[in-house]
Design a protein around this motif. Structure first.
Motif, PDB file in Angstrom:
ATOM      1  N   ALA A   1       0.830  -1.204   0.000  1.00  0.00           N
ATOM      2  CA  ALA A   1       0.000   0.000   0.000  1.00  0.00           C
ATOM      3  C   ALA A   1       0.868   1.259   0.000  1.00  0.00           C
ATOM      4  CB  ALA A   1      -0.934  -0.003   1.207  1.00  0.00           C
ATOM      5  N   GLU A   2       1.932   1.243   0.797  1.00  0.00           N
ATOM      6  CA  GLU A   2       2.814   2.405   0.871  1.00  0.00           C
ATOM      7  C   GLU A   2       3.573   2.620  -0.429  1.00  0.00           C
ATOM      8  OE1 GLU A   2       5.284   1.787   4.261  1.00  0.00           O
ATOM      9  OE2 GLU A   2       3.782   2.579   5.673  1.00  0.00           O
ATOM     10  N   THR A   3       3.961   1.522  -1.072  1.00  0.00           N
ATOM     11  CA  THR A   3       4.685   1.644  -2.340  1.00  0.00           C
ATOM     12  C   THR A   3       3.823   2.312  -3.401  1.00  0.00           C
ATOM     13  OG1 THR A   3       6.038  -0.315  -1.873  1.00  0.00           O
ATOM     14  CG2 THR A   3       5.845   0.350  -4.182  1.00  0.00           C
ATOM     15  N   MET A   4       2.550   1.947  -3.472  1.00  0.00           N
ATOM     16  CA  MET A   4       1.641   2.581  -4.430  1.00  0.00           C
ATOM     17  C   MET A   4       1.559   4.079  -4.194  1.00  0.00           C
ATOM     18  SD  MET A   4      -1.474  -0.181  -4.498  1.00  0.00           S
ATOM     19  CE  MET A   4      -1.125  -1.939  -4.732  1.00  0.00           C
ATOM     20  N   ASP A   5       1.520   4.475  -2.919  1.00  0.00           N
ATOM     21  CA  ASP A   5       1.416   5.892  -2.582  1.00  0.00           C
ATOM     22  C   ASP A   5       2.736   6.620  -2.829  1.00  0.00           C
ATOM     23  OD1 ASP A   5       0.094   8.219  -1.370  1.00  0.00           O
ATOM     24  OD2 ASP A   5       1.461   7.887   0.307  1.00  0.00           O
ATOM     25  N   LEU A   6       3.837   6.058  -2.345  1.00  0.00           N
ATOM     26  CA  LEU A   6       5.131   6.716  -2.466  1.00  0.00           C
ATOM     27  C   LEU A   6       5.574   6.866  -3.920  1.00  0.00           C
ATOM     28  CD1 LEU A   6       7.055   5.013   0.481  1.00  0.00           C
ATOM     29  CD2 LEU A   6       6.305   7.392   0.366  1.00  0.00           C
ATOM     30  N   TYR A   7       5.252   5.861  -4.749  1.00  0.00           N
ATOM     31  CA  TYR A   7       5.651   5.891  -6.144  1.00  0.00           C
ATOM     32  C   TYR A   7       4.650   6.631  -7.022  1.00  0.00           C
ATOM     33  CZ  TYR A   7       9.447   2.523  -5.378  1.00  0.00           C
ATOM     34  OH  TYR A   7      10.597   1.895  -4.965  1.00  0.00           O
ATOM     35  N   ASP A   8       3.554   7.087  -6.409  1.00  0.00           N
ATOM     36  CA  ASP A   8       2.542   7.846  -7.133  1.00  0.00           C
ATOM     37  C   ASP A   8       2.111   7.119  -8.414  1.00  0.00           C
ATOM     38  OD1 ASP A   8       0.815   9.952  -7.667  1.00  0.00           O
ATOM     39  OD2 ASP A   8       2.334  11.090  -8.776  1.00  0.00           O
ATOM     40  N   ILE A   9       1.657   5.880  -8.218  1.00  0.00           N
ATOM     41  CA  ILE A   9       1.179   5.096  -9.348  1.00  0.00           C
ATOM     42  C   ILE A   9       0.009   5.824 -10.002  1.00  0.00           C
ATOM     43  CG2 ILE A   9       0.149   2.889 -10.040  1.00  0.00           C
ATOM     44  CD1 ILE A   9       3.067   2.677  -9.172  1.00  0.00           C
ATOM     45  N   ARG A  10       0.023   5.925 -11.311  1.00  0.00           N
ATOM     46  CA  ARG A  10      -0.992   6.700 -12.028  1.00  0.00           C
ATOM     47  C   ARG A  10      -2.346   6.012 -12.042  1.00  0.00           C
ATOM     48  NH1 ARG A  10       2.523   8.124 -17.484  1.00  0.00           N
ATOM     49  NH2 ARG A  10       4.166   9.363 -16.463  1.00  0.00           N
ATOM     50  N   HIS A  11      -2.324   4.708 -12.225  1.00  0.00           N
ATOM     51  CA  HIS A  11      -3.581   3.976 -12.322  1.00  0.00           C
ATOM     52  C   HIS A  11      -3.330   2.511 -11.977  1.00  0.00           C
ATOM     53  CE1 HIS A  11      -1.598   3.307 -16.183  1.00  0.00           C
ATOM     54  NE2 HIS A  11      -2.269   2.177 -16.250  1.00  0.00           N
ATOM     55  N   MET A  12      -4.394   1.824 -11.598  1.00  0.00           N
ATOM     56  CA  MET A  12      -4.303   0.399 -11.328  1.00  0.00           C
ATOM     57  C   MET A  12      -4.393  -0.388 -12.638  1.00  0.00           C
ATOM     58  SD  MET A  12      -3.932  -0.071  -8.018  1.00  0.00           S
ATOM     59  CE  MET A  12      -2.745   1.284  -8.233  1.00  0.00           C
ATOM     60  N   THR A  13      -3.529  -1.353 -12.788  1.00  0.00           N
ATOM     61  CA  THR A  13      -3.545  -2.194 -13.983  1.00  0.00           C
ATOM     62  C   THR A  13      -4.292  -3.498 -13.675  1.00  0.00           C
ATOM     63  OG1 THR A  13      -1.493  -3.348 -13.398  1.00  0.00           O
ATOM     64  CG2 THR A  13      -1.286  -1.268 -14.634  1.00  0.00           C
ATOM     65  N   PRO A  14      -4.737  -4.217 -14.714  1.00  0.00           N
ATOM     66  CA  PRO A  14      -5.361  -5.516 -14.467  1.00  0.00           C
ATOM     67  C   PRO A  14      -4.439  -6.472 -13.701  1.00  0.00           C
ATOM     68  CG  PRO A  14      -5.774  -4.809 -16.719  1.00  0.00           C
ATOM     69  CD  PRO A  14      -4.784  -3.840 -16.135  1.00  0.00           C
ATOM     70  N   GLU A  15      -3.144  -6.335 -13.927  1.00  0.00           N
ATOM     71  CA  GLU A  15      -2.182  -7.210 -13.246  1.00  0.00           C
ATOM     72  C   GLU A  15      -2.129  -6.905 -11.750  1.00  0.00           C
ATOM     73  OE1 GLU A  15      -1.614  -7.210 -17.455  1.00  0.00           O
ATOM     74  OE2 GLU A  15      -1.541  -5.502 -16.060  1.00  0.00           O
ATOM     75  N   ILE A  16      -2.210  -5.628 -11.379  1.00  0.00           N
ATOM     76  CA  ILE A  16      -2.246  -5.275  -9.960  1.00  0.00           C
ATOM     77  C   ILE A  16      -3.499  -5.862  -9.314  1.00  0.00           C
ATOM     78  CG2 ILE A  16      -2.575  -3.373  -8.325  1.00  0.00           C
ATOM     79  CD1 ILE A  16      -0.708  -1.687 -10.015  1.00  0.00           C
ATOM     80  N   THR A  17      -4.626  -5.733 -10.007  1.00  0.00           N
ATOM     81  CA  THR A  17      -5.881  -6.273  -9.485  1.00  0.00           C
ATOM     82  C   THR A  17      -5.794  -7.785  -9.313  1.00  0.00           C
ATOM     83  OG1 THR A  17      -7.169  -4.496 -10.499  1.00  0.00           O
ATOM     84  CG2 THR A  17      -8.356  -6.511  -9.912  1.00  0.00           C
TER      85      THR A  17
ATOM     86  N   LYS B   1       6.767  -2.241 -11.916  1.00  0.00           N
ATOM     87  CA  LYS B   1       7.558  -3.439 -11.627  1.00  0.00           C
ATOM     88  C   LYS B   1       7.694  -3.636 -10.119  1.00  0.00           C
ATOM     89  CE  LYS B   1      12.138  -5.492 -12.498  1.00  0.00           C
ATOM     90  NZ  LYS B   1      12.633  -5.526 -11.102  1.00  0.00           N
ATOM     91  N   ALA B   2       7.968  -2.558  -9.403  1.00  0.00           N
ATOM     92  CA  ALA B   2       8.123  -2.639  -7.953  1.00  0.00           C
ATOM     93  C   ALA B   2       6.816  -3.068  -7.280  1.00  0.00           C
ATOM     94  CB  ALA B   2       8.584  -1.294  -7.399  1.00  0.00           C
ATOM     95  N   VAL B   3       5.708  -2.537  -7.741  1.00  0.00           N
ATOM     96  CA  VAL B   3       4.413  -2.886  -7.148  1.00  0.00           C
ATOM     97  C   VAL B   3       4.068  -4.341  -7.426  1.00  0.00           C
ATOM     98  CG1 VAL B   3       1.926  -2.446  -7.212  1.00  0.00           C
ATOM     99  CG2 VAL B   3       3.538  -0.530  -7.188  1.00  0.00           C
ATOM    100  N   TYR B   4       4.277  -4.774  -8.664  1.00  0.00           N
ATOM    101  CA  TYR B   4       4.000  -6.174  -9.009  1.00  0.00           C
ATOM    102  C   TYR B   4       4.794  -7.119  -8.108  1.00  0.00           C
ATOM    103  CZ  TYR B   4       1.978  -4.505 -13.468  1.00  0.00           C
ATOM    104  OH  TYR B   4       1.225  -3.882 -14.433  1.00  0.00           O
TER     105      TYR B   4
END
Length: 215
Positions: A100-116, A187-190
């Motif tokens: 959760a913190e990585t998504m916030d810190l890296y300012d991910i633009r959008h969720m991908t199907p792979e993240i879901t 890549k980091a989030v995956y």
């Protein structure tokens, strides 16, 4: 060794394991909601806080378990098994929070199907961990032991599924993502999400060892 009794005043290790597993599931379900509502900043913040709260509660249980190990003369299972199980469970809660913190810190633009997809697998893994943990104090019953081992096998399969999703996600990412910075972040989030399932498999391995030694 008996699975059902502890000395008075020291509480019940299996009850603490169950409470910790509940917090793990709370945290990963909050992560799932964060992913599902990522475009809503208020909900993203709400579910991010829920992840943090569940992880903090899990930490307190881990501390209590480790304290109780040192203060309990007779433990229901080997002390090293207790330490290994609760600490690996706590690692799962930590990794959910890290994701959760990585998504916030890296300012991910959008969720991908792979993240879901990886998040869904993480949720299923954590739910199976809770199921297996809830059976631990009853594994003297052969049918219960077999059910717990089956659940651990399901965790192993889910981890294998997550490995396959990760490999496909990486392949797609390096072929299709033109923005190098976004590629690095995704890549980091995956990898972070897949690591949750890896650690669930570690928990399952500890549970299997406890069952095989004590059932």
């Amino acid at each position: 060794m008996l699975f059902s009794k502890l000395l008075p005043r020291e509480g019940n290790f299996f009850e603490m394991f169950n409470h910790h597993a509940d917090r793990i599931v709370e945290s990963v379900q909050a992560l799932s909601q964060l992913v599902a509502n990522y475009n809503d900043e208020d909900l993203r913040h709400k579910y991010g806080q829920a992840v943090d709260s569940a992880e903090a509660a899990a930490d307190l249980i881990t501390i209590e378990v480790n304290r109780s190990v040192h203060q309990t003369f007779i433990t229901p299972i080997d002390r090293e098994q207790i330490h290994a199980l609760i600490n690996s469970m706590d690692d799962v809660a930590d990794l959910v929070q890290d994701a959760a913190e990585t998504m916030d810190l890296y300012d991910i633009r959008h969720m991908t199907p792979e993240i879901t997809r990886l998040t869904d697998l993480a949720v299923k893994c954590c739910e199976r961990v809770r199921e297996a943990v809830r059976l631990l104090d009853k594994v003297a019953d052969q049918s219960v032991a077999e059910a717990a081992l089956k659940t651990c096998a399901e965790i192993d399969q889910l981890e294998n599924d997550a490995d396959r999703v990760l490999r496909a996600a990486m392949s797609k990412l390096f072929r299709e993502e033109p923005d190098v910075r976004e590629l690095i972040k995704l890549k980091a989030v995956y990898e972070q999400l897949e690591t949750i399932t890896d650690k669930c498999e570690t928990v399952a391995n500890h549970i299997e060892g406890i069952i095989l030694e004590n059932a």
